[in-house]
Write a protein that holds these residues in place. Structure first.
Motif, mmCIF file in Angstrom:
data_model
loop_
_atom_site.group_PDB
_atom_site.id
_atom_site.type_symbol
_atom_site.label_atom_id
_atom_site.label_comp_id
_atom_site.label_asym_id
_atom_site.label_seq_id
_atom_site.Cartn_x
_atom_site.Cartn_y
_atom_site.Cartn_z
ATOM 1 N N GLU A 13 88.101 22.387 -41.789
ATOM 2 C CA GLU A 13 86.989 21.815 -40.837
ATOM 3 C C GLU A 13 86.665 22.079 -39.800
ATOM 4 O O GLU A 13 87.558 22.133 -38.939
ATOM 5 C CB GLU A 13 87.414 20.036 -41.175
ATOM 6 C CG GLU A 13 86.284 19.193 -40.585
ATOM 7 C CD GLU A 13 86.753 17.932 -40.680
ATOM 8 O OE1 GLU A 13 86.055 16.654 -40.882
ATOM 9 O OE2 GLU A 13 88.171 17.584 -40.368
ATOM 10 N N LEU A 57 79.362 21.907 -44.609
ATOM 11 C CA LEU A 57 78.714 21.323 -43.661
ATOM 12 C C LEU A 57 77.469 20.485 -44.049
ATOM 13 O O LEU A 57 76.881 20.429 -45.433
ATOM 14 C CB LEU A 57 78.041 22.231 -42.413
ATOM 15 C CG LEU A 57 78.993 22.926 -41.790
ATOM 16 C CD1 LEU A 57 78.567 24.166 -41.012
ATOM 17 C CD2 LEU A 57 80.102 22.192 -40.970
ATOM 18 N N ASP A 59 72.970 19.476 -43.361
ATOM 19 C CA ASP A 59 71.719 20.201 -43.183
ATOM 20 C C ASP A 59 71.042 19.782 -41.868
ATOM 21 O O ASP A 59 69.916 19.876 -41.632
ATOM 22 C CB ASP A 59 70.867 19.958 -44.168
ATOM 23 C CG ASP A 59 70.487 18.608 -44.661
ATOM 24 O OD1 ASP A 59 70.986 17.593 -44.027
ATOM 25 O OD2 ASP A 59 69.708 18.419 -45.501
ATOM 26 N N ASP A 60 71.839 19.278 -40.760
ATOM 27 C CA ASP A 60 71.567 18.764 -39.683
ATOM 28 C C ASP A 60 71.536 19.862 -38.745
ATOM 29 O O ASP A 60 71.946 21.043 -38.707
ATOM 30 C CB ASP A 60 72.223 17.750 -39.217
ATOM 31 C CG ASP A 60 73.840 17.985 -39.070
ATOM 32 O OD1 ASP A 60 74.159 18.209 -37.898
ATOM 33 O OD2 ASP A 60 74.294 18.561 -40.195
ATOM 34 N N SER A 63 75.051 21.182 -37.602
ATOM 35 C CA SER A 63 75.611 22.098 -38.548
ATOM 36 C C SER A 63 74.790 23.526 -38.454
ATOM 37 O O SER A 63 75.463 24.731 -38.359
ATOM 38 C CB SER A 63 75.337 21.595 -40.016
ATOM 39 O OG SER A 63 76.046 20.556 -40.152
ATOM 40 N N ASP A 64 73.459 23.677 -38.038
ATOM 41 C CA ASP A 64 72.780 24.826 -37.780
ATOM 42 C C ASP A 64 73.464 25.466 -36.429
ATOM 43 O O ASP A 64 73.678 26.840 -36.575
ATOM 44 C CB ASP A 64 71.468 24.495 -37.411
ATOM 45 C CG ASP A 64 70.438 24.275 -38.692
ATOM 46 O OD1 ASP A 64 71.060 24.456 -39.727
ATOM 47 O OD2 ASP A 64 69.627 23.584 -38.493
ATOM 48 N N MET A 66 76.558 25.265 -35.456
ATOM 49 C CA MET A 66 77.801 25.670 -35.537
ATOM 50 C C MET A 66 77.714 27.066 -36.135
ATOM 51 O O MET A 66 78.346 27.813 -35.793
ATOM 52 C CB MET A 66 78.503 24.600 -36.740
ATOM 53 C CG MET A 66 79.036 23.389 -36.139
ATOM 54 S SD MET A 66 80.084 22.606 -37.422
ATOM 55 C CE MET A 66 80.443 21.071 -36.388
ATOM 56 N N CYS A 67 76.930 27.198 -37.351
ATOM 57 C CA CYS A 67 76.784 28.349 -38.063
ATOM 58 C C CYS A 67 76.394 29.562 -37.286
ATOM 59 O O CYS A 67 76.889 30.613 -37.136
ATOM 60 C CB CYS A 67 75.899 28.339 -39.320
ATOM 61 S SG CYS A 67 76.474 27.186 -40.641
ATOM 62 N N ARG A 82 76.129 24.091 -47.424
ATOM 63 C CA ARG A 82 75.400 23.134 -46.726
ATOM 64 C C ARG A 82 74.861 22.176 -47.599
ATOM 65 O O ARG A 82 74.065 22.427 -48.337
ATOM 66 C CB ARG A 82 73.998 23.983 -46.084
ATOM 67 C CG ARG A 82 74.510 25.230 -45.244
ATOM 68 C CD ARG A 82 75.216 24.789 -43.670
ATOM 69 N NE ARG A 82 74.342 24.080 -43.122
ATOM 70 C CZ ARG A 82 73.472 24.251 -41.987
ATOM 71 N NH1 ARG A 82 73.413 25.622 -41.962
ATOM 72 N NH2 ARG A 82 72.696 23.313 -41.574
ATOM 73 N N PRO A 88 78.652 16.874 -40.142
ATOM 74 C CA PRO A 88 79.760 17.145 -39.843
ATOM 75 C C PRO A 88 80.934 15.929 -39.208
ATOM 76 O O PRO A 88 80.122 15.206 -38.915
ATOM 77 C CB PRO A 88 80.047 18.341 -38.904
ATOM 78 C CG PRO A 88 78.325 18.297 -38.499
ATOM 79 C CD PRO A 88 77.643 17.574 -39.418
ATOM 80 N N CYS A 115 84.050 19.779 -50.346
ATOM 81 C CA CYS A 115 84.017 21.359 -50.134
ATOM 82 C C CYS A 115 84.126 21.782 -51.334
ATOM 83 O O CYS A 115 83.426 22.687 -51.814
ATOM 84 C CB CYS A 115 84.801 21.626 -49.133
ATOM 85 S SG CYS A 115 84.756 23.687 -48.915
#
Length: 305
Positions: A13, A57, A59-60, A63-64, A66-67, A82, A88, A115
């Motif tokens: 995580e 993660l 779809d916020d 999270s974007d 982070m990726c 996603r 998260p 997950c």
């Protein structure tokens, strides 16, 4: 343990991290035990290995971000799910004058809890069987929940049968478990398949009641774990590997700023060294070097420069 270009999957995580400063302001970044290790491992290996992160993660926008940050660290995203409408987890680090930390968590609804229970999880679990190294932690076991944990264990058993190296960092966090009995049962269900155990004495004592380092080594010897590393902070780390014992002193640091990710970074450097053909002693020296730098900066992840 040497492999020309190993493929490593780290499972766990990543959360939104808030660092509380002395004036009460907050600095936002990202962190989590296995993610910290993934970043430092990818940096250590460079083009000599391929590091992927396995998580879920939302779809916020967080999270974007982070990726995007993982991609910038050369961490593969193909095993990242996603989940629409999810978020998260989040945690805040508070540190005292000596650099010791206190954590506050908001993670009960984190996407990672599903997950391995979504329809997309099947192909990801199947893909994990093709990796050379699978790395997870006690936090991974906790956040996946009983159903997801069961699917991970099935995958670890088959991956080990196919020749993958299974690596485990014990990272016991009592607040993540319903009871200590539940935690013990979960750990005992995976430990027989672990080939490299990266441990702290404090976590082993808290979870299993081992009296000292020798009791820890004796317990893992009964399990048949080939390589066991005991991380002991500023004290020398202790290693039992294939019947040999080693003691490797830590490096002295004049001023500790923040001990966050000290153990995670040690584990990354240790594993990188072993995968590149280093001895247990060389690997521990690399671990101490990296950890000694990490604890001199705030937060889990040092800037790349």
């Amino acid at each position: 343990m040497s492999n020309p270009k190993p493929r490593i999957a780290l499972i766990g995580e990543c959360m939104i991290e808030l660092q509380q400063r002395a004036d009460g302001s907050l600095l936002q970044s990202f962190g989590g035990d296995t993610l910290n290790t993934a970043v430092y491992l990818a940096r250590a290996l460079g083009d000599r290995g391929a590091v992927d992160y396995v998580t879920a993660l939302g779809d916020d926008s967080f999270s974007d971000a982070m990726c995007a940050s993982w991609a910038a660290e050369n961490i593969g995203l193909q095993r990242v799910q996603r989940l629409p409408g999810r978020l998260p987890g989040l945690y805040c680090i508070q540190t005292d004058a000596a650099g010791e930390r206190r954590f506050l968590y908001w993670r009960n609804e984190a996407a990672v809890r599903d997950c391995f229970t979504t329809p997309a999880a099947g192909p990801i679990l199947a893909a994990l069987l093709d990796y050379d190294v699978l790395y997870f932690s006690g936090v991974t076991l906790a956040v996946l929940g009983e159903q997801g944990r069961g699917k991970l264990i099935e995958t670890l058993v088959e991956a080990r049968r196919r020749g993958a190296l299974v690596v485990f960092d014990n990272n016991f966090r009592p607040r993540l478990w319903a009871s200590i009995e539940a935690a013990r049962a979960a750990y005992r269900s995976v430990l027989p398949y672990v080939e490299l155990a990266l441990l702290t004495v404090e976590d082993e004592q808290a979870l299993f009641g081992h009296a000292d380092s020798e009791a820890v080594f004796a317990a893992y010897a009964q399990l048949g774990t080939p390589e066991v590393v005991l991380k002991r902070g500023a004290a020398a780390c202790l290693i039992h590997c294939d019947g040999q014992s080693y003691e490797v002193p830590a490096l002295r640091v004049e001023r500790v700023v923040d001990t966050t990710a000290a153990g995670d970074s040690f584990s990354a450097a240790y594993l990188a060294s072993r995968l590149l053909g280093g001895s247990p002693v060389e690997a521990a020296e690399a671990g101490h070097r990296l950890a000694s730098r990490v604890i001199q900066v705030p937060g889990a992840l040092m800037p790349k420069d």
